[in-house]
Design a protein around this motif. Structure first.
Motif, PDB file in Angstrom:
ATOM      1  N   GLU A  80       0.815  -1.282  -0.116  1.00  0.00           N
ATOM      2  CA  GLU A  80       0.122   0.151  -0.051  1.00  0.00           C
ATOM      3  C   GLU A  80       0.831   1.271   0.050  1.00  0.00           C
ATOM      4  O   GLU A  80       2.063   1.184   0.393  1.00  0.00           O
ATOM      5  CB  GLU A  80      -1.035   0.332   1.205  1.00  0.00           C
ATOM      6  CG  GLU A  80      -2.074  -0.911   1.310  1.00  0.00           C
ATOM      7  CD  GLU A  80      -2.801  -0.572   2.399  1.00  0.00           C
ATOM      8  OE1 GLU A  80      -3.627   0.525   2.415  1.00  0.00           O
ATOM      9  OE2 GLU A  80      -2.700  -1.278   3.480  1.00  0.00           O
ATOM     10  N   LYS A  81       0.269   2.384  -0.357  1.00  0.00           N
ATOM     11  CA  LYS A  81       0.904   3.391  -0.352  1.00  0.00           C
ATOM     12  C   LYS A  81       0.931   4.069   1.236  1.00  0.00           C
ATOM     13  O   LYS A  81       0.252   3.873   1.843  1.00  0.00           O
ATOM     14  CB  LYS A  81       0.261   4.591  -1.063  1.00  0.00           C
ATOM     15  CG  LYS A  81       0.556   4.734  -2.593  1.00  0.00           C
ATOM     16  CD  LYS A  81      -0.274   5.960  -3.063  1.00  0.00           C
ATOM     17  CE  LYS A  81       0.172   5.638  -4.809  1.00  0.00           C
ATOM     18  NZ  LYS A  81      -0.668   6.955  -5.588  1.00  0.00           N
ATOM     19  N   MET A  82       2.135   4.461   1.605  1.00  0.00           N
ATOM     20  CA  MET A  82       2.187   5.182   2.917  1.00  0.00           C
ATOM     21  C   MET A  82       2.307   6.705   2.869  1.00  0.00           C
ATOM     22  O   MET A  82       3.186   7.097   2.248  1.00  0.00           O
ATOM     23  CB  MET A  82       3.383   4.479   3.819  1.00  0.00           C
ATOM     24  CG  MET A  82       3.471   4.656   4.861  1.00  0.00           C
ATOM     25  SD  MET A  82       2.579   4.058   6.103  1.00  0.00           S
ATOM     26  CE  MET A  82       3.545   2.299   6.353  1.00  0.00           C
ATOM     27  N   MET A 117       1.084   6.492   7.953  1.00  0.00           N
ATOM     28  CA  MET A 117      -0.436   5.896   7.866  1.00  0.00           C
ATOM     29  C   MET A 117      -0.660   5.290   6.580  1.00  0.00           C
ATOM     30  O   MET A 117      -0.245   6.109   5.181  1.00  0.00           O
ATOM     31  CB  MET A 117      -1.457   6.897   8.165  1.00  0.00           C
ATOM     32  CG  MET A 117      -2.881   6.148   8.391  1.00  0.00           C
ATOM     33  SD  MET A 117      -3.843   7.641   9.047  1.00  0.00           S
ATOM     34  CE  MET A 117      -3.408   7.852  10.706  1.00  0.00           C
ATOM     35  N   THR A 118      -0.956   4.052   6.372  1.00  0.00           N
ATOM     36  CA  THR A 118      -1.361   3.684   5.173  1.00  0.00           C
ATOM     37  C   THR A 118      -2.610   4.162   4.377  1.00  0.00           C
ATOM     38  O   THR A 118      -3.395   4.803   5.192  1.00  0.00           O
ATOM     39  CB  THR A 118      -1.635   1.812   5.225  1.00  0.00           C
ATOM     40  OG1 THR A 118      -2.752   1.581   6.102  1.00  0.00           O
ATOM     41  CG2 THR A 118      -0.330   1.379   5.683  1.00  0.00           C
ATOM     42  N   GLU A 119      -2.819   4.254   3.311  1.00  0.00           N
ATOM     43  CA  GLU A 119      -3.902   4.693   2.590  1.00  0.00           C
ATOM     44  C   GLU A 119      -5.164   4.073   3.000  1.00  0.00           C
ATOM     45  O   GLU A 119      -6.274   4.763   3.165  1.00  0.00           O
ATOM     46  CB  GLU A 119      -3.618   4.366   0.917  1.00  0.00           C
ATOM     47  CG  GLU A 119      -4.564   5.150  -0.010  1.00  0.00           C
ATOM     48  CD  GLU A 119      -4.440   5.034  -1.496  1.00  0.00           C
ATOM     49  OE1 GLU A 119      -4.510   5.879  -2.251  1.00  0.00           O
ATOM     50  OE2 GLU A 119      -3.705   4.068  -1.986  1.00  0.00           O
ATOM     51  N   SER A 120      -5.136   2.763   3.373  1.00  0.00           N
ATOM     52  CA  SER A 120      -6.661   2.113   3.978  1.00  0.00           C
ATOM     53  C   SER A 120      -6.586   2.750   5.287  1.00  0.00           C
ATOM     54  O   SER A 120      -8.090   2.820   5.469  1.00  0.00           O
ATOM     55  CB  SER A 120      -6.302   0.658   3.637  1.00  0.00           C
ATOM     56  OG  SER A 120      -5.172   0.096   4.724  1.00  0.00           O
ATOM     57  N   ARG A 121      -5.911   2.942   6.134  1.00  0.00           N
ATOM     58  CA  ARG A 121      -5.974   3.367   7.334  1.00  0.00           C
ATOM     59  C   ARG A 121      -6.530   4.876   7.062  1.00  0.00           C
ATOM     60  O   ARG A 121      -7.312   5.390   8.037  1.00  0.00           O
ATOM     61  CB  ARG A 121      -4.789   3.439   8.212  1.00  0.00           C
ATOM     62  CG  ARG A 121      -4.791   4.012   9.609  1.00  0.00           C
ATOM     63  CD  ARG A 121      -5.732   3.266  10.276  1.00  0.00           C
ATOM     64  NE  ARG A 121      -5.977   4.085  11.748  1.00  0.00           N
ATOM     65  CZ  ARG A 121      -7.111   3.941  12.477  1.00  0.00           C
ATOM     66  NH1 ARG A 121      -8.304   3.125  11.928  1.00  0.00           N
ATOM     67  NH2 ARG A 121      -7.003   4.388  13.539  1.00  0.00           N
ATOM     68  N   SER A 137      -1.800 -12.402  13.381  1.00  0.00           N
ATOM     69  CA  SER A 137      -2.306 -12.910  11.911  1.00  0.00           C
ATOM     70  C   SER A 137      -1.213 -12.125  11.048  1.00  0.00           C
ATOM     71  O   SER A 137      -0.370 -11.152  11.534  1.00  0.00           O
ATOM     72  CB  SER A 137      -3.339 -12.169  11.666  1.00  0.00           C
ATOM     73  OG  SER A 137      -3.748 -11.021  11.602  1.00  0.00           O
ATOM     74  N   ARG A 138      -1.271 -12.131   9.773  1.00  0.00           N
ATOM     75  CA  ARG A 138      -0.413 -11.329   8.877  1.00  0.00           C
ATOM     76  C   ARG A 138      -1.013 -10.099   8.809  1.00  0.00           C
ATOM     77  O   ARG A 138      -0.020  -9.019   8.518  1.00  0.00           O
ATOM     78  CB  ARG A 138      -0.839 -11.891   7.357  1.00  0.00           C
ATOM     79  CG  ARG A 138      -0.213 -13.595   7.232  1.00  0.00           C
ATOM     80  CD  ARG A 138      -0.811 -13.857   5.991  1.00  0.00           C
ATOM     81  NE  ARG A 138      -0.366 -15.228   5.766  1.00  0.00           N
ATOM     82  CZ  ARG A 138      -0.748 -16.499   6.439  1.00  0.00           C
ATOM     83  NH1 ARG A 138      -2.216 -16.153   7.100  1.00  0.00           N
ATOM     84  NH2 ARG A 138      -0.340 -17.710   6.110  1.00  0.00           N
ATOM     85  N   ASN A 139      -2.032  -9.552   9.381  1.00  0.00           N
ATOM     86  CA  ASN A 139      -2.358  -8.082   9.554  1.00  0.00           C
ATOM     87  C   ASN A 139      -1.642  -7.371  10.805  1.00  0.00           C
ATOM     88  O   ASN A 139      -2.045  -6.437  10.812  1.00  0.00           O
ATOM     89  CB  ASN A 139      -3.978  -8.004   9.621  1.00  0.00           C
ATOM     90  CG  ASN A 139      -4.512  -8.381   8.290  1.00  0.00           C
ATOM     91  OD1 ASN A 139      -4.167  -8.106   7.197  1.00  0.00           O
ATOM     92  ND2 ASN A 139      -5.794  -9.142   8.352  1.00  0.00           N
ATOM     93  N   SER A 140      -1.216  -8.097  11.410  1.00  0.00           N
ATOM     94  CA  SER A 140      -0.558  -7.630  12.857  1.00  0.00           C
ATOM     95  C   SER A 140       0.882  -6.962  12.367  1.00  0.00           C
ATOM     96  O   SER A 140       1.083  -6.160  13.524  1.00  0.00           O
ATOM     97  CB  SER A 140      -0.173  -8.988  13.741  1.00  0.00           C
ATOM     98  OG  SER A 140      -1.244  -9.687  14.224  1.00  0.00           O
ATOM     99  N   PHE A 141       1.260  -6.998  11.216  1.00  0.00           N
ATOM    100  CA  PHE A 141       2.659  -6.220  10.762  1.00  0.00           C
ATOM    101  C   PHE A 141       2.360  -4.900  10.344  1.00  0.00           C
ATOM    102  O   PHE A 141       1.472  -4.618   9.439  1.00  0.00           O
ATOM    103  CB  PHE A 141       3.450  -7.274   9.637  1.00  0.00           C
ATOM    104  CG  PHE A 141       3.738  -8.264  10.451  1.00  0.00           C
ATOM    105  CD1 PHE A 141       5.128  -8.608  10.749  1.00  0.00           C
ATOM    106  CD2 PHE A 141       2.856  -9.567  10.406  1.00  0.00           C
ATOM    107  CE1 PHE A 141       5.307  -9.854  11.432  1.00  0.00           C
ATOM    108  CE2 PHE A 141       3.126 -10.492  11.005  1.00  0.00           C
ATOM    109  CZ  PHE A 141       4.523 -10.865  11.369  1.00  0.00           C
ATOM    110  N   SER A 142       3.085  -4.015  10.939  1.00  0.00           N
ATOM    111  CA  SER A 142       2.810  -2.562  10.784  1.00  0.00           C
ATOM    112  C   SER A 142       4.480  -1.952  10.151  1.00  0.00           C
ATOM    113  O   SER A 142       5.184  -2.031  11.134  1.00  0.00           O
ATOM    114  CB  SER A 142       2.508  -1.776  11.524  1.00  0.00           C
ATOM    115  OG  SER A 142       2.253  -0.292  11.500  1.00  0.00           O
TER     116      SER A 142
END
Length: 319
Positions: A9-11, A32-36, A94-99
């Motif tokens: 994603e774009k940051m 912050m990511t684009e989705s966030r 999960s794989r979503n735990s990574f930032s």
């Protein structure tokens, strides 16, 4: 199967105002990511969140690039090998735990706090930190596919300062694979020299001199000195006060999260032995020796640390 966290994603660098349920506002500056960003915009449009807080004044300062998700699958599998991380449930690891942190300063900002969820993970470049304690900050450290360290980052930052912490992060990034596996990554990167004799000093510290102006009073080859202590312990010999004469309070590090029975400081830890030394005892006489014991016969790499010896270091009286 495509996982959300494995999609780049774009940051962006952003600022915004977060107002707590009690009405206290906080000005935030972060990556912050684009989705966030889309999520925050929805929260702003919707008013008060379900927990009573509000977001406002979101400003995008600049685009930072795309996230690198190439190592997440590897880090996720390595994280699952840790029994504590594997048992996380709120939220589940999960794989979503990574930032991703696009700058090393952002990584430090995250790691300096000690109240993260079990399994929360942050990474900078190819260096990843996964929290191993629920509501704490004891981090499993991985570079690429090598899990090589367990680090109480918040404590280290508070004790040694941000500059020295970043120095160590850069050494982790610069080290060879073998230096990581043998925990010799402090030998990587910048090397300090003794101002008196120009010999190589133990990397990672600019406070390694005792009082005095000659090389007899400095910590030249401190790593070799520590190696001699470890060799003595591994051979079954007890340490004397003279063995510990160069050890100072600042040389110990936090032992919690390694299976120790208390929060004693450690002056050394590898896969074979840990040497404990209590905070506040500058003469270093109360020594504790820990050794790992496998608790899962099917997986010998899973160990718990047990106290095997405890004694007071003494001097030998020569008649």
């Amino acid at each position: 199967m495509t996982h959300a966290a494995t999609v780049s994603e774009k940051m962006f660098e952003v600022t915004y105002t977060y107002t707590y349920p009690n009405g206290t506002p906080e000005e935030c500056h972060e990556e912050m990511t684009e989705s966030r960003i889309l999520q925050v915009e929805k929260l702003i449009a919707g008013g008060t969140t379900s927990w009573g807080a509000t977001y406002s004044n979101l400003v995008i300062i600049q685009e930072l690039g795309y996230t690198d998700v190439s190592n997440i699958e590897t880090w996720y599998k390595l994280g699952l090998k840790n029994p504590s991380i594997k048992q996380s449930y709120d939220p589940e690891f999960s794989r979503n735990s990574f930032s991703q942190c696009m700058t090393i300063d952002t990584l430090v900002k995250k790691l300096r706090h000690d109240n993260w969820c079990l399994g929360q993970a942050f990474y900078y470049k190819n260096l990843c930190f996964i929290n191993q304690i629920d509501g704490g900050g004891e981090w499993k450290v991985i570079r690429d596919d090598i899990a090589f360290e367990s680090w109480s980052c918040g404590y280290v930052i508070r004790t040694d300062g941000v500059e020295r912490f970043i120095n160590r992060l850069n050494r982790m990034l610069a080290a060879t694979d073998e230096q990581l596996r043998s925990l010799d990554y402090m030998d990587a990167g910048e090397v300090f020299q003794c101002e008196h004799c120009s010999k190589k000093m133990y990397p990672g510290s600019d406070e390694i001199f005792l009082q005095g102006t000659t090389c007899e009073n400095c910590y030249i080859n401190k790593k070799m000195y520590m190696d001699a202590i470890v060799t003595k312990v591994k051979s079954g010999e007890q340490l004397l006060k003279s063995d510990l004469s160069y050890i100072q309070y600042s040389d110990s590090f936090y032992g919690a999260g390694k299976g120790m029975e208390d929060n004693r400081g450690l002056i050394f830890w590898d896969n074979e032995v840990a040497i404990g030394y209590p905070y506040g005892a500058r003469d270093a006489v109360d020594i504790k020796i820990y050794k790992p014991k496998p608790y899962d016969t099917a997986n010998p790499s899973l160990v718990e640390w047990q106290l095997v010896d405890e004694y007071e270091a003494k001097e030998i009286n020569i008649a």
